[in-house]
Design an enzyme around this catalytic site. Structure first.
Site, PDB file in Angstrom:
ATOM      1  N   ASP A 323       0.856  -1.190   0.000  1.00 54.04           N
ATOM      2  CA  ASP A 323       0.000   0.000   0.000  1.00 54.04           C
ATOM      3  C   ASP A 323       0.890   1.237   0.000  1.00 54.04           C
ATOM      4  OD1 ASP A 323      -3.221   0.311   0.611  1.00 54.04           O
ATOM      5  OD2 ASP A 323      -2.082   2.104   1.153  1.00 54.04           O
ATOM      6  N   SER A 324       0.357   2.329  -0.533  1.00 55.14           N
ATOM      7  CA  SER A 324       1.128   3.574  -0.574  1.00 55.14           C
ATOM      8  C   SER A 324       1.021   4.355   0.728  1.00 55.14           C
ATOM      9  CB  SER A 324       0.645   4.451  -1.736  1.00 55.14           C
ATOM     10  OG  SER A 324      -0.724   4.796  -1.557  1.00 55.14           O
ATOM     11  N   ASP A 371      -6.949  -4.352  -5.574  1.00 52.78           N
ATOM     12  CA  ASP A 371      -8.115  -3.628  -5.039  1.00 52.78           C
ATOM     13  C   ASP A 371      -7.779  -2.141  -4.972  1.00 52.78           C
ATOM     14  OD1 ASP A 371     -10.588  -3.098  -3.954  1.00 52.78           O
ATOM     15  OD2 ASP A 371     -10.021  -3.666  -1.905  1.00 52.78           O
ATOM     16  N   CYS A 411     -14.027  -0.247  -7.892  1.00 54.41           N
ATOM     17  CA  CYS A 411     -15.099   0.420  -7.149  1.00 54.41           C
ATOM     18  C   CYS A 411     -15.544   1.684  -7.878  1.00 54.41           C
ATOM     19  CB  CYS A 411     -14.647   0.747  -5.729  1.00 54.41           C
ATOM     20  SG  CYS A 411     -13.226   1.845  -5.624  1.00 54.41           S
TER      21      CYS A 411
END
Length: 467
Positions: A323-324, A371, A411
């Site tokens: 993750d960033s 995701d 999403c």
């Protein structure tokens, strides 16, 4: 900036007409009326006697159009209205306040729907009633909140220590309000300025409904993200007043623990994304995990570790969670430690750069989970979003051997399921690989969607075997 009164909404009612042939979406009960759908010089205040002829018409353009609202996966790309003819300077005018009730008529004057107006937003009117007999009052909100919470109980008894979405804006006929429950804490997100004058009442009703339906809540956090504040024209003073409805201790640790697929999970209610977590992926975390046993897994955009922890518990050989966000990774690590999962490696980095670097190193994984955040928030971003999805998924396919598993999510409500599957077709063509869909999934059942508002059907989760 729009001035609000949290304690009461105005009893004034207004009337406005659409431009010719712009009323059809609202006949189908779509709840968003953009400013450019409204006819000039048709805004009128409704007197108590109902005699509209006594009221001088006001130009639609007398309302501010400096901002554009951002809804979860909403239409946010309407062009500015054309400039209307000027109004004589000596005319005494009253303008609607944010949250005033307004009746929407078609261009010929036929009644269409009833909603609430925000003069500071291009999403000018949110519609809540499609019968002229239905009034927008406290009784309507109480009834719809009760229906929404009861709707979640159709699937069975809740887990009081779990998480669920109780109110989902347009999908529950309450445009502008999202409420998630994390154990005994309600995370309330206001996305429509028209609901701010009613916020205290809405929170009381949601809290009471949750208690009636076996999930009493003791703590409340009220949120409005920075983008929505700007686009809905909310002043700093109003925002502070809205946030004063929060009962969660601001001096305490902002993380809240709840049960998620049998795991103990923490989320940051104060500074986390959306309402703090992604409850819409809860069942997808479990479904994806069923494919991960004995595999080396890469979870891209892990956030607080939903997919990664589920995979590790399901018997994955190793999980690399990327993750960033440093803050998100800190919480993900806490979640792994809380659940005694030691086979997870946490890496910080940009998803596109990281996948490229792993390919250059010749690294391989047996399964990859994608995701990413929403790439398209408006219609004019759709093509760019599809290019980003193509690039991301192609990079993932490069790291998978024949028979590898790809779990890929979107999403972005503006990217349809058909568009997303066609993107995968393009990836397979460019990489010379066959992609076989094992499951085509959506959000958890508590994230209902309204057929009249297709934008609320936003989440895609496709589980693919790459050959």
């Amino acid at each position: 900036m729009v001035t609000f009164n949290l304690m009461q909404a105005s009893s004034t009612r207004w009337q406005i007409r659409t431009r010719p042939n712009r009323h059809y979406p609202f006949l189908s009960r779509h709840p968003w009326v953009m400013a450019n759908a409204l006819a000039h010089n048709t805004l009128r205040e409704v007197p108590s006697a109902g005699n509209f002829s006594e009221i001088a018409p006001l130009p639609v353009d007398s309302l501010s159009e400096e901002s554009l609202p951002v809804e979860p996966d909403s239409v946010s790309d309407a062009p500015p209205e054309e400039v209307a003819e000027s109004v004589p300077g000596d005319r005494q005018r009253r303008l609607p306040g944010c949250g005033d009730v307004i009746d929407l008529l078609d261009h010929d004057g036929n009644w269409v729907a009833r909603g609430l107006i925000n003069p500071g937003s291009r999403l000018r009117i949110r519609l809540y009633a499609f019968s002229s007999e239905e009034q927008i009052d406290d009784a309507l909100w109480a009834e719809r909140i009760e229906q929404a919470v009861a709707r979640r109980r159709l699937a069975g008894s809740p887990n009081p220590q779990g998480g669920e979405r109780l109110i989902f804006s347009e999908s529950d006929r309450m445009s502008g309000l999202i409420v998630d429950r994390y154990a005994d804490c309600l995370s309330v997100q206001i996305t429509g300025g028209v609901l701010i004058p009613r916020a205290a009442m809405l929170i009381r009703e949601v809290t009471a409904a949750a208690a009636r339906h076996q999930t009493p809540c003791q703590r409340i956090l009220v949120r409005m993200d920075d983008t929505t504040v700007k686009h809905e024209g909310v002043s700093a003073e109003t925002l502070a007043e809205l946030q004063s409805l929060t009962t969660l201790d601001s001096q305490a640790d902002p993380t809240v623990w709840y049960q998620h697929n049998g795991l103990e999970m923490a989320i940051d209610l104060q500074d986390g994304q959306k309402t703090g977590g992604y409850l819409d992926q809860q069942l997808n975390h479990a479904a994806a995990a069923s494919y991960m046993a004995d595999r080396r897994v890469l979870d891209v955009c892990t956030y607080t570790g939903g997919f990664a922890l589920a995979a590790a518990r399901a018997g994955a050989q190793q999980v690399v969670a990327l993750d960033s966000s440093e803050r998100a990774l800190e919480i993900a690590k806490r979640n792994a430690e809380r659940n005694q999962l030691g086979n997870i490696q946490f890496d910080q980095g940009d998803c596109f750069d990281d996948l490229k670097e792993r390919r250059e190193r010749g690294e391989k994984f047996d399964a990859i989970i994608l995701d990413p955040p929403r790439f398209a928030g408006s219609r004019n971003q759709t093509n760019a979003a599809l290019r980003a999805y193509t690039r991301l998924n192609a990079s993932a396919v490069d790291l998978l051997p024949p028979g590898g598993i790809l779990v890929t999510c979107s999403c972005s409500g503006r990217v349809s399921r058909a568009d997303f599957l066609n993107m995968l077709v393009d990836v397979g063509r460019k990489r010379g690989r066959d992609l076989v869909v094992l499951e085509s999934r959506g959000p958890s059942p508590d994230h209902v969607f309204a057929v009249s508002c297709p934008e609320s059907d936003y989440l895609k989760c496709i589980i693919v075997q790459v050959m």
